[in-house]
Design a protein around this motif. Sequence first.
Motif, PDB file in Angstrom:
ATOM      1  N   LYS A   1       0.872  -1.162   0.000  1.00 31.90           N
ATOM      2  CA  LYS A   1       0.000   0.000   0.000  1.00 31.90           C
ATOM      3  C   LYS A   1       0.915   1.220   0.000  1.00 31.90           C
ATOM      4  CE  LYS A   1      -4.038   2.074   2.232  1.00 31.90           C
ATOM      5  NZ  LYS A   1      -5.059   1.925   3.304  1.00 31.90           N
ATOM      6  N   VAL A   2       0.938   1.920  -1.128  1.00 38.39           N
ATOM      7  CA  VAL A   2       1.890   3.013  -1.321  1.00 38.39           C
ATOM      8  C   VAL A   2       1.215   4.347  -1.013  1.00 38.39           C
ATOM      9  CG1 VAL A   2       3.459   4.142  -2.927  1.00 38.39           C
ATOM     10  CG2 VAL A   2       3.045   1.681  -3.128  1.00 38.39           C
ATOM     11  N   MET A   3       1.734   5.044  -0.021  1.00 42.02           N
ATOM     12  CA  MET A   3       1.249   6.380   0.301  1.00 42.02           C
ATOM     13  C   MET A   3       2.032   7.384  -0.529  1.00 42.02           C
ATOM     14  SD  MET A   3       0.931   8.299   4.009  1.00 42.02           S
ATOM     15  CE  MET A   3       2.384   9.347   4.013  1.00 42.02           C
ATOM     16  N   VAL A   4       1.367   8.002  -1.491  1.00 43.53           N
ATOM     17  CA  VAL A   4       2.009   8.960  -2.388  1.00 43.53           C
ATOM     18  C   VAL A   4       1.857  10.359  -1.795  1.00 43.53           C
ATOM     19  CG1 VAL A   4       2.049   9.929  -4.710  1.00 43.53           C
ATOM     20  CG2 VAL A   4       1.508   7.510  -4.369  1.00 43.53           C
ATOM     21  N   CYS A   5       2.961  10.941  -1.379  1.00 45.87           N
ATOM     22  CA  CYS A   5       2.919  12.264  -0.759  1.00 45.87           C
ATOM     23  C   CYS A   5       2.765  13.322  -1.845  1.00 45.87           C
ATOM     24  CB  CYS A   5       4.193  12.504   0.042  1.00 45.87           C
ATOM     25  SG  CYS A   5       4.398  11.334   1.404  1.00 45.87           S
ATOM     26  N   LEU A   6       1.642  13.999  -1.824  1.00 47.04           N
ATOM     27  CA  LEU A   6       1.276  14.942  -2.876  1.00 47.04           C
ATOM     28  C   LEU A   6       1.312  16.364  -2.322  1.00 47.04           C
ATOM     29  CD1 LEU A   6       0.312  14.680  -5.862  1.00 47.04           C
ATOM     30  CD2 LEU A   6      -2.015  14.909  -4.993  1.00 47.04           C
ATOM     31  N   SER A   7       2.265  17.152  -2.827  1.00 44.46           N
ATOM     32  CA  SER A   7       2.422  18.518  -2.345  1.00 44.46           C
ATOM     33  C   SER A   7       1.633  19.524  -3.161  1.00 44.46           C
ATOM     34  CB  SER A   7       3.902  18.910  -2.382  1.00 44.46           C
ATOM     35  OG  SER A   7       4.363  18.967  -3.735  1.00 44.46           O
ATOM     36  N   GLY A   8       1.293  19.155  -4.393  1.00 45.23           N
ATOM     37  CA  GLY A   8       0.668  20.102  -5.305  1.00 45.23           C
ATOM     38  C   GLY A   8       1.671  20.693  -6.274  1.00 45.23           C
ATOM     39  N   GLY A   9       2.915  20.182  -6.233  1.00 42.68           N
ATOM     40  CA  GLY A   9       3.953  20.631  -7.151  1.00 42.68           C
ATOM     41  C   GLY A   9       4.126  19.675  -8.318  1.00 42.68           C
ATOM     42  N   LYS A  10       4.939  20.056  -9.278  1.00 40.32           N
ATOM     43  CA  LYS A  10       5.106  19.281 -10.516  1.00 40.32           C
ATOM     44  C   LYS A  10       5.638  17.879 -10.265  1.00 40.32           C
ATOM     45  CE  LYS A  10       9.866  20.782 -11.573  1.00 40.32           C
ATOM     46  NZ  LYS A  10      10.207  21.066 -10.176  1.00 40.32           N
TER      47      LYS A  10
END
Length: 317
Positions: A50-59
Amino acid sequence: MSLGTNGAESSSSAAAQSKQKHNFNKLQKRLRRNVGKAIADFGMIEENDKVMVCLSGGKDSYTMLDILMFLKRAAPIHFDIVAVNLDQKQPGFPEHILPEYLNSLGVAYQIVEEDTYSIVKDKIPEGKTTCSLCSRLRRAILYRTAKELGATKIALGHHRDDMLETFFLNMFHGGKLKSMPPKLVSDNGEHIVIRPLAYCTESDIQEYSTLSDFPIIPCNLCGSQDNLQRQHIKGMLQDWNKRFPGRIESMFSALQNVAPSHLVDSNLYDFQSITTHDGPVKDGDIGFDEPTFEKPESDQSAEPTDTIDIINIMEPQ
């Protein structure tokens, strides 16, 4: 005459659109191939992760999520993805953008709200760099969130250029030969952190993000700060890349081809125990030779073939 002109313009426009689509497809294949190769080389994702993808809102994080979602569909193993964004309560932060975007993708996600902005502004004097404290606070919250979600891997969006910049930062300012590893155990020892974009260049990611029209959210807390050491290093590397094409690729290859016997770290190599009966060291005797340089065997920036190696994700043993 008018019809002929319009027809020529229409044909030219169609040709331009076709070329743009072709270039986008090549770029997409290259990024997918490099992410797939990094995952395979370092065993980043395994069956039922289960991969937690850390999403900052950047490219970077948008690109990482996009490619991991594709790999989830194409890989021969099953793994789950949950996108996580940390809302740090920065003034003017557009709270609606990420939920709307993630809902449109149909991906599982969680928005974590923690007012780290106030803590950082209270603790750090005006004009000083906030990155260090901000990153520590963010890291602790993300580790806690990963545990709550039952995530087995935490995916961060650092790319090849970030890794090189970190290497020079540590060498120039920390006195260490140290970079960002593609895979590591978290500070608290409870999580595996992975960097699927380890083989991807920032220029490719920037172009892909622009062409994909990701809804970029700028970081007003630290992204606008000037005179950061990392920015100096980035400028240096960009200047080298312009003046000496291929140097960046060579330096990144060097991070993958370390010769401990030819450095000066006695903790890394047992110099005191060397005797004449041991035979020559692995990398040879070059004490009296002029240095020679060979072109790296692999170049991650090379154009991909028509086949994309994205299915070499770790299969169960």
